[in-house]
Design an enzyme around this catalytic site. Structure first.
Site, short mmCIF file in Angstrom:
data_model
loop_
_atom_site.label_atom_id
_atom_site.label_comp_id
_atom_site.label_asym_id
_atom_site.label_seq_id
_atom_site.Cartn_x
_atom_site.Cartn_y
_atom_site.Cartn_z
N GLU A 1 0.08 2.26 -1.89
CA GLU A 1 1.06 2.94 -2.73
C GLU A 1 1.76 4.04 -1.94
OE1 GLU A 1 -0.52 4.12 -6.56
OE2 GLU A 1 -1.91 2.44 -6.60
N TYR B 1 3.06 -0.71 -15.49
CA TYR B 1 2.79 0.44 -16.35
C TYR B 1 3.29 1.69 -15.65
CZ TYR B 1 -1.49 -0.65 -13.66
OH TYR B 1 -2.38 -1.03 -12.70
N ASP C 1 -4.29 -2.03 -2.08
CA ASP C 1 -3.54 -1.21 -3.03
C ASP C 1 -2.81 -0.13 -2.25
OD1 ASP C 1 -2.55 0.20 -5.15
OD2 ASP C 1 -4.46 0.44 -6.19
N ASP D 1 -8.61 -6.62 -1.89
CA ASP D 1 -7.37 -6.27 -2.59
C ASP D 1 -6.79 -5.05 -1.89
OD1 ASP D 1 -5.56 -6.27 -5.06
OD2 ASP D 1 -6.43 -4.26 -5.19
#
Length: 431
Positions: free
Chosen positions: A169, A253, A167, A165
Site C-alpha cells: 500500500e 472499501y 499487501d 499475499d
C-alpha cells in the site's frame, strides 16, 4: 489451476492443475489479525474454517538494514529482524515476523485447522498499511527480490503454508509517507512489482513441483484509478502483473473516511447520484469495472468487503432526517477503543444494533437502495455510522456471482459479531 500464466511445459502445467484448488467453488477469504491473538486467539470457533477457503495471516514484514517496522515512530516502532525461527535476520528483503514465538504459534494453530477442513488454506500476508514502506526498495533490487523469494519459500515450507499475499500500500505512492532520508516509493514501482511477481511465480512453481502442491500468490489492491493506472491513463501493467497471480483481492472499501467533512458510505456497492464520488466510479462495482477494463479476467478478481464501519459526529439530520451526506464535525468517538471505527461486533456489543439487525440504543437503521448500503443514525447524538451487514453482503454476493468474479475477501475475522457476517457471506456465496 492457473490459466492466466503464459507458456509452460505441458507436464508442469498438468501438475499445477492437479494441485490447484477448483475453479468452480467461490473463494471466501478472510484476514486473521495476528497482533490481536491474545484477545482473539486462533480457535475453531473464532476462525470458522469450514466457511472459509483461505485465511490471510496479517501481517509479516520485510527486513531492511537489519530492522523492520515503520521508520515513522508515530506509526509503529522499528525492531530488530526475526526470521521464522526467531533468529536474527539480516538479508535485505527477507520475510520477518513481528514476534516469532507468537506468530509461529498462531500459524501452527491455523494450519492445524486444515486437518478437519481440507478445503481451507493458510497464507501469510506481507505488508499492510503500516509495513509497506520497504516494498519499493525490495522490488527495485535483484538481490533483495531474491532474498524475499527465498525466505517466502522457506517460510511456507517451514509452517506448511499454501502461499503468500502481498499487501503493498501502494506502489508508486506510499500510503504512510517516508521520513526524511528514506525512500518508500518510486516511479518504477509498478514495473518492478511485475518483475517481483514474475520471479516469485517461477520460484513457487518450482517449489510446487518438488512438493506436489500449488503455492498461491495473491495481492491486496486499491480500488481507485491511481492504483489501476500507471501514470497518465495506462493500465496495461495490471494485466502483466495478473499473469503471475492467482487472483487480486480488491480493497473495495474506505471510499469515504471519517476525516472527510461529509458523511458517506465507505463500501457502497453501486453509486448514488447524491454522492460526489459516484462520478469518479468510487464504489465497489466501479472499482471492479476498472480492473475489467484494464484487461484483468473476472475470474482473477475477488471483491473485498469490510466487517467494520466508520462513524461521524455532529451530523445534522438534513432534509431526510437521517444524517446522510451531511457536513459533520469529524470522526465519532464511540467506536472501538474510543475511536471512529465500528466493527460489526462492536455495534452489537454496544447495542447500537440488535441481534435482529435493527437499530438500538438511540440509533435507527436506514437502507440506501441506490448504493445497496445500510447506515445508522442517532438524531439526538447526531452520530452517523456507515457499516456492512448481512443484507448488504447478500447484495454483494449476488453481484459477485452475476459478474463471474472469483469470490469475496473480508477484513477481518475479529471484527465480526458471532460470525453473523461470515455466516451471511458464506451462505449467500455458496447458494
Amino acid at each position: 489451476m492457473n490459466p492466466y500464466r503464459l507458456k509452460r511445459p505441458a507436464l508442469a502445467l498438468a501438475g499445477a492443475l492437479a494441485c490447484a484448488p477448483s475453479m468452480a467453488a467461490p473463494e471466501i477469504v478472510g484476514y486473521y489479525p495476528g497482533w490481536k491473538s491474545d484477545a482473539f486467539p486462533v480457535t475453531a470457533a473464532n476462525v470458522g474454517a469450514g466457511k472459509l477457503t483461505m485465511a490471510l495471516y496479517a501481517f509479516v514484514d520485510v527486513c531492511w538494514d537489519g530492522k523492520h517496522g515503520n521508520a515513522d515512530p508515530t506509526v509503529n516502532d522499528v525492531a530488530p529482524c526475526q526470521d521464522a525461527a526467531g533468529d536474527a535476520a539480516s538479508a535485505n528483503g527477507a520475510l520477518v515476523f513481528r514476534d516469532a514465538a507468537s506468530d509461529g504459534a498462531n500459524l501452527r494453530a491455523l494450519v492445524a485447522l486444515k486437518r478437519r477442513h481440507p478445503g481451507f488454506k493458510v497464507v501469510v500476508s506481507v505488508g499492510g498499511w503500516n509495513w509497506s514502506n520497504r516494498f519499493s526498495n525490495v522490488a527495485d533490487a535483484p538481490a533483495a527480490r531474491a532474498a524475499f523469494i527465498a525466505s517466502a519459500v522457506k517460510t511456507m515450507r517451514r509452517h506448511g503454508l499454501d502461499g503468500i499475499d502481498i499487501d503493498w500500500e501502494y506502489p508508486g505512492e506510499a500510503g504512510v509517507p517516508c521520513v526524511a532520508g528514506e525512500v518508500c516509493a518510486r516511479p518504477a514501482d509498478k514495473r518492478n512489482f511485475i518483475t517481483l511477481a514474475r520471479e516469485l511465480r517461477a520460484a513457487f512453481d518450482a517449489a510446487g513441483r518438488e512438493d506436489r502442491k500449488h503455492y498461491s500468490i495473491t495481492i491486496a489492491a486499491g480500488g481507485n484509478a491511481n492504483y489501476v493506472n500507471d501514470g497518465g491513463a495506462a493500465s496495461g501493467w495490471l494485466r502483466e502483473l495478473a499473469s503471475s497471480l492467482d487472483w487480486i483481492n480488491i480493497m473495495a472499501y474506505d471510499y469515504h473516511m471519517p476525516w472527510e467533512p461529509r458523511s458517506g458510505h465507505h463500501a457502497a456497492l453501486y453509486g448514488d447520484a447524491r454522492d460526489p464520488v459516484t462520478a469518479d466510479g468510487f464504489y465497489a462495482a466501479g472499482s471492479v469495472r476498472r480492473y475489467l477494463q484494464a484487461g484483468v479476467a473476472a475470474r482473477q478478481l475477488v471483491l473485498g468487503v469490510p466487517f467494520y464501519g466508520y462513524g461521524w459526529k455532529g451530523c445534522p439530520p438534513g432534509a431526510d432526517g437521517d444524517g446522510q451526506y451531511q457536513a459533520c464535525d469529524g470522526g465519532a468517538t464511540g467506536g472501538v477503543d474510543g475511536g471512529n471505527s465500528y466493527g460489526y461486533g462492536h455495534l452489537l456489543k454496544q447495542g447500537y444494533l440488535t441481534p435482529a439487525g435493527e437499530g438500538g440504543g438511540g440509533y435507527r437503521r436506514y437502507w440506501n437502495a441506490a448504493a445497496r448500503a445500510p447506515y445508522l443514525y442517532d438524531a439526538a447524538q447526531q452520530v452517523w455510522i456507515t457499516y456492512e451487514d448481512p443484507a448488504s453482503l447478500k447484495e454483494k454476493a449476488a453481484y459477485i456471482k452475476a459478474q463471474g468474479l472469483r469470490g469475496a475477501m473480508f477484513w477481518e475475522l475479529s471484527a465480526d459479531g458471532g460470525h453473523q457476517l461470515l455466516n451471511a457471506l458464506s451462505s449467500a456465496m455458496r447458494r
